[in-house]
Write an enzyme that holds these catalytic residues in place. Structure first.
Site, short mmCIF file in Angstrom:
data_model
loop_
_atom_site.label_atom_id
_atom_site.label_comp_id
_atom_site.label_asym_id
_atom_site.label_seq_id
_atom_site.Cartn_x
_atom_site.Cartn_y
_atom_site.Cartn_z
CD GLU A 134 -3.14 -1.01 1.82
OE1 GLU A 134 -3.32 -0.21 2.86
OE2 GLU A 134 -4.02 -1.98 1.67
CD GLU B 71 -3.77 -6.22 2.84
OE1 GLU B 71 -4.68 -5.41 3.33
OE2 GLU B 71 -2.47 -5.82 2.94
O1 AHR Z 1 -5.31 -6.24 6.63
C1 AHR Z 1 -5.24 -5.14 7.37
C2 AHR Z 1 -4.53 -3.87 6.59
O2 AHR Z 1 -5.35 -3.53 5.52
C3 AHR Z 1 -3.18 -4.12 6.08
O3 AHR Z 1 -2.21 -4.08 7.15
C4 AHR Z 1 -3.02 -3.00 5.13
O4 AHR Z 1 -2.37 -3.58 4.03
C5 AHR Z 1 -4.58 -2.85 4.66
O5 AHR Z 1 -4.80 -1.39 4.82
#
Ligand code: AHR
Length: 510
Positions: A194, A314
């Site tokens: 991110e 994610e």
């Molecule tokens: O999964 C939780 C968080 O969500 C992670 O650390 C981040 O990459 C995303 O914003």
């Protein structure tokens, strides 16, 4: 209004054809050999809340039964999932992580404050050795998320060398001195996480240059590293466009993140939700398909030979934390609604595996849409765990397109509409598998399956609940768990399957 008190006409459905049976054609002739990579069923583990400490790891001296510090109940449950790949150490934590803090004698390791996640003290007792040895125990590929935000190219370069070099260099010798003679096998390397947010708040142009710089120094010692660029937050297509143009010839994959969340400022309860919230969560969940299509369209234009992969590293639901728990620890329950989200997501990912080669749900234990929840010595399997377990048959199976028109279900006010059914099919080792998700909260659905040859039976399991809010807690055991599927009937037109309301069904058809 909470579900359970839903009025009879709260949902309306359209269905085609009118006899109430949905024809599903398993189009075997259209199967072109495309494999659903097992990595679509990947997992993510971050130093966040009790994902690592208390979840995966309790340490050798814990009264909780463990193998070399890994808690045995969790380890054994994860082995049954056949986890293909595990991403670590974050997430946001990755760009604050300095790997040298997590090697050497555990009692001497640096203690830091986990500033992303509640300021909890991180004693680094779970570090590189503990993670990579866990991957070996699980038989999965490690996916290392490197620190670009607050680290240096030298730090990342040396980490790669520490993990993967069998040379006589000082760094490799340091690993030997810490108890690991042979290099580990590490293929997947994330260059930051991110980067547009917690990974450095960068602009894509700046991040692209950093990607070039960091990848220059992360060298191949054992096998070839597969280098993953930090991709877009859901609908940020400009991020993909810029990266594809600037580093298309340097990266193996670009990793997007997409969470199923109602509203970032008002996420809502994981367990007490209205029908309207149910519908909006499903709408957000299936919205990933358009998002994927748009990222892929950019990639197709700039990389028509499909050399660069898209990863969804994610994904999953994100609700308010359970009442009374640390807001920074993202501990949430998982109901039958989460199971529906998991099934719908897999059925979407399967369709795009010419480009999507990995997906990692957030997260494996005790965080967000977890597989497993623990409370001290107690542990439970969530409905989401069961969907992953049922869908194991799709790992490395050949995708078979399906054709059907099941219509949609609508929210009471008609504002939200989501597919009534979602179906996917694949074959492996001479067997054909079909998964069906019924999103309707009240009506069972009958589908008539047909393929290139007559089908006569369907054997498998179904996951459903009496109420969409049902979940497994530490006292009710395995209340939401798969049962044998008994709803198939052979007819003149095909094989009829009746799937219950709010269910996920996976069967082998013959
Ligand atoms: O999964 C939780 C968080 O969500 C992670 O650390 C981040 O990459 C995303 O914003």
């Amino acid at each position: 209004m909470l579900l359970g008190a839903v009025s009879a006409n709260a949902q309306s459905a359209t269905q085609d054809p009118l006899d109430g049976v949905t024809n599903v054609r398993i189009d075997v002739a259209a199967a072109d050999g495309r494999i659903i990579p097992k990595e679509i069923y990947g997992q993510f583990s971050e130093h966040l809340g009790s994902c690592i400490y208390g979840g995966l790891w309790v340490g050798k001296d814990s009264p909780i039964p463990n193998q070399d510090g890994y808690r045995l109940d969790v380890l054994n449950a994860l082995k049954k999932l056949q986890v293909p790949v595990l991403r670590w150490p974050g997430g946001c934590f990755a760009d604050d992580y300095h790997w040298m803090d997590g090697i050497g004698p555990q009692e001497k390791r640096t203690k830091i404050s986990n500033n992303n996640w509640g300021g909890t003290i991180e004693d680094n007792s779970f570090g590189t050795h503990e993670f990579l040895n866990l991957c070996e125990l699980l038989g999965c590929e490690p996916y290392i998320s490197g620190n670009v935000g607050s680290g240096t190219p030298e730090e990342l370069a040396k980490w790669v060398e520490y993990m993967t070099s069998d040379s006589q260099s000082t760094v490799a010798d340091m690993r030997r001195a810490n108890g690991r003679e042979k290099a580990w096998k590490v293929k997947y390397l994330g260059i930051g996480n991110e980067a547009w947010g917690c990974g450095g708040n960068m602009r894509p142009e700046y991040y692209a240059d950093l990607f070039r710089r960091y990848t220059t120094y992360t060298r191949n010692y054992g096998g070839r590293l597969y280098k993953i660029a930090s991709g877009a937050s859901d609908f940020d297509y400009n991020w993909t466009e810029v990266l594809m143009k600037a580093i298309g010839n340097k990266m193996d994959a670009i990793a997007m993140h997409y969470y199923t969340v109602l509203d970032w400022n008002k996420k809502g309860s994981a367990t007490a939700f209205s029908e309207d919230e149910y519908m909006r969560i499903l709408q957000r969940c299936v919205g990933i398909e358009g998002c994927i299509q748009n990222h892929i369209a950019i990639m197709d234009r700039l990389d028509p030979r499909k050399r660069i992969n898209l990863l969804v590293d994610e994904w999953g639901t994100w609700f308010d934390v359970e009442p009374g728990t640390n807001p920074g620890h993202l501990f949430q329950q998982s109901t039958m609604r989460d199971a529906i989200v998991a099934g719908l997501s897999f059925n979407i990912f399967h369709k795009y595996t010419d480009r999507i080669k990995m997906a990692n749900i957030a997260q494996i234990v005790n965080v967000l849409q977890a597989m497993i929840l623990t409370d001290g010595p107690k542990m439970l399997l969530t409905p989401t765990y069961h969907v992953f377990e049922m869908y194991k048959v799709f790992q490395d199976a050949e995708f078979i397109p399906v054709e059907f028109n099941a219509g949609s279900i609508k929210s009471a006010d008609g504002a939200v509409e989501v597919p009534a059914l979602s179906v996917t099919a694949a074959r492996k080792d001479g067997k054909t598998y079909v998964a069906i998700v019924n999103t309707d909260l009240k009506a069972s659905r009958t589908v008539s399956l047909s393929a290139d040859k007559a089908l006569s039976r369907a054997d498998g399991r179904v996951l459903t609940a009496k109420d969409i809010h049902e979940f497994n807690d530490f006292t009710n055991g395995n209340k939401v768990a798969p049962k044998e599927f008994k709803g198939s009937k052979r007819t003149r037109n095909g094989l009829e399957l009746t799937v219950p309301a709010m269910s996920v069904t996976v069967v082998e058809v013959r």
